[in-house]
Design a protein around this motif. Structure first.
Motif, PDB file in Angstrom:
ATOM      1  N   THR A   1      13.930  -0.636 -10.873  1.00 59.72           N
ATOM      2  CA  THR A   1      13.233  -1.665 -10.097  1.00 59.72           C
ATOM      3  C   THR A   1      13.883  -3.009 -10.344  1.00 59.72           C
ATOM      4  O   THR A   1      14.201  -3.365 -11.475  1.00 59.72           O
ATOM      5  CB  THR A   1      11.746  -1.754 -10.508  1.00 59.72           C
ATOM      6  N   SER A   2      14.055  -3.761  -9.264  1.00 59.76           N
ATOM      7  CA  SER A   2      14.541  -5.130  -9.332  1.00 59.76           C
ATOM      8  C   SER A   2      13.468  -6.024  -8.720  1.00 59.76           C
ATOM      9  O   SER A   2      12.983  -5.749  -7.624  1.00 59.76           O
ATOM     10  CB  SER A   2      15.847  -5.259  -8.548  1.00 59.76           C
ATOM     11  N   VAL A   3      13.076  -7.062  -9.455  1.00 60.29           N
ATOM     12  CA  VAL A   3      12.069  -8.010  -8.965  1.00 60.29           C
ATOM     13  C   VAL A   3      12.686  -9.396  -8.973  1.00 60.29           C
ATOM     14  O   VAL A   3      13.245  -9.834  -9.979  1.00 60.29           O
ATOM     15  CB  VAL A   3      10.811  -7.998  -9.867  1.00 60.29           C
ATOM     16  N   ARG A   4      12.606 -10.083  -7.824  1.00 66.05           N
ATOM     17  CA  ARG A   4      13.071 -11.472  -7.726  1.00 66.05           C
ATOM     18  C   ARG A   4      11.909 -12.312  -7.235  1.00 66.05           C
ATOM     19  O   ARG A   4      11.351 -12.060  -6.169  1.00 66.05           O
ATOM     20  CB  ARG A   4      14.249 -11.617  -6.772  1.00 66.05           C
ATOM     21  N   PHE A   5      11.541 -13.310  -8.041  1.00 63.78           N
ATOM     22  CA  PHE A   5      10.451 -14.201  -7.668  1.00 63.78           C
ATOM     23  C   PHE A   5      10.982 -15.358  -6.830  1.00 63.78           C
ATOM     24  O   PHE A   5      12.190 -15.603  -6.784  1.00 63.78           O
ATOM     25  CB  PHE A   5       9.742 -14.720  -8.923  1.00 63.78           C
ATOM     26  N   SER A   6      10.075 -16.077  -6.195  1.00 66.18           N
ATOM     27  CA  SER A   6      10.465 -17.161  -5.284  1.00 66.18           C
ATOM     28  C   SER A   6      11.234 -18.280  -5.987  1.00 66.18           C
ATOM     29  O   SER A   6      12.001 -18.990  -5.339  1.00 66.18           O
ATOM     30  CB  SER A   6       9.228 -17.741  -4.596  1.00 66.18           C
ATOM     31  N   ASN A   7      11.061 -18.430  -7.302  1.00 62.92           N
ATOM     32  CA  ASN A   7      11.780 -19.470  -8.031  1.00 62.92           C
ATOM     33  C   ASN A   7      13.163 -19.010  -8.485  1.00 62.92           C
ATOM     34  O   ASN A   7      13.864 -19.737  -9.164  1.00 62.92           O
ATOM     35  CB  ASN A   7      10.963 -19.956  -9.230  1.00 62.92           C
ATOM     36  N   GLY A   8      13.546 -17.786  -8.135  1.00 67.83           N
ATOM     37  CA  GLY A   8      14.866 -17.261  -8.473  1.00 67.83           C
ATOM     38  C   GLY A   8      14.908 -16.385  -9.715  1.00 67.83           C
ATOM     39  O   GLY A   8      15.920 -15.734  -9.970  1.00 67.83           O
ATOM     40  N   GLN A   9      13.831 -16.364 -10.506  1.00 65.11           N
ATOM     41  CA  GLN A   9      13.810 -15.485 -11.678  1.00 65.11           C
ATOM     42  C   GLN A   9      13.942 -14.036 -11.229  1.00 65.11           C
ATOM     43  O   GLN A   9      13.268 -13.598 -10.304  1.00 65.11           O
ATOM     44  CB  GLN A   9      12.510 -15.649 -12.467  1.00 65.11           C
ATOM     45  N   THR A  10      14.818 -13.293 -11.916  1.00 65.62           N
ATOM     46  CA  THR A  10      15.072 -11.902 -11.558  1.00 65.62           C
ATOM     47  C   THR A  10      14.904 -11.019 -12.782  1.00 65.62           C
ATOM     48  O   THR A  10      15.317 -11.377 -13.880  1.00 65.62           O
ATOM     49  CB  THR A  10      16.500 -11.744 -11.006  1.00 65.62           C
ATOM     50  N   TYR A  11      14.293  -9.869 -12.573  1.00 65.40           N
ATOM     51  CA  TYR A  11      14.084  -8.893 -13.640  1.00 65.40           C
ATOM     52  C   TYR A  11      14.582  -7.537 -13.164  1.00 65.40           C
ATOM     53  O   TYR A  11      14.365  -7.152 -12.017  1.00 65.40           O
ATOM     54  CB  TYR A  11      12.596  -8.794 -14.002  1.00 65.40           C
ATOM     55  N   GLN A  12      15.239  -6.804 -14.063  1.00 63.24           N
ATOM     56  CA  GLN A  12      15.709  -5.443 -13.803  1.00 63.24           C
ATOM     57  C   GLN A  12      14.968  -4.524 -14.774  1.00 63.24           C
ATOM     58  O   GLN A  12      15.001  -4.754 -15.981  1.00 63.24           O
ATOM     59  CB  GLN A  12      17.217  -5.327 -14.052  1.00 63.24           C
ATOM     60  N   ILE A  13      14.327  -3.500 -14.246  1.00 62.53           N
ATOM     61  CA  ILE A  13      13.559  -2.581 -15.071  1.00 62.53           C
ATOM     62  C   ILE A  13      14.038  -1.162 -14.798  1.00 62.53           C
ATOM     63  O   ILE A  13      14.181  -0.765 -13.638  1.00 62.53           O
ATOM     64  CB  ILE A  13      12.040  -2.682 -14.756  1.00 62.53           C
ATOM     65  N   ASP A  14      14.288  -0.408 -15.866  1.00 63.36           N
ATOM     66  CA  ASP A  14      14.627   1.011 -15.757  1.00 63.36           C
ATOM     67  C   ASP A  14      13.646   1.793 -16.619  1.00 63.36           C
ATOM     68  O   ASP A  14      13.471   1.476 -17.793  1.00 63.36           O
ATOM     69  CB  ASP A  14      16.056   1.275 -16.245  1.00 63.36           C
TER      70      ASP A  14
END
Length: 85
Positions: free
Chosen positions: A55-68
């Motif tokens: 899973t890749s999550v990108r918030f409106s402020n540009g913060q990005t998280y990658q989850i496996d």
């Protein structure tokens, strides 16, 4: 293109994919997406891409998280990151 309208209720579809959107700043993911194709969700500046257990999550402020993985996790905007310049 490839919109979900008219197929199944959106919340039910997201639950099947292991995604729950609480707010544009808070998302939960768990398990494995049962779909053979990647899922993309875009809402109020939030972008979620899910394929299998990745899973890749990108918030409106540009913060990005990658989850496996399949463990349940809640992802939130980091307020400390948001206030850094």
């Amino acid at each position: 293109r490839h919109a979900l309208t008219g197929w199944v209720p959106t919340q039910q579809f997201l639950t099947l994919a292991g995604i729950r959107v609480y707010t544009p700043e808070k998302v939960a993911v768990w398990g494995r997406s049962p779909f053979s194709y990647p899922i993309e969700v875009h809402w109020r500046g939030l972008a979620i891409k899910r394929s299998g257990t990745h899973t890749s999550v990108r918030f409106s402020n540009g913060q990005t998280y990658q989850i496996d993985g399949e463990e349940p996790i809640i992802i939130r905007i980091d307020p400390d990151e948001e206030n850094r310049s």
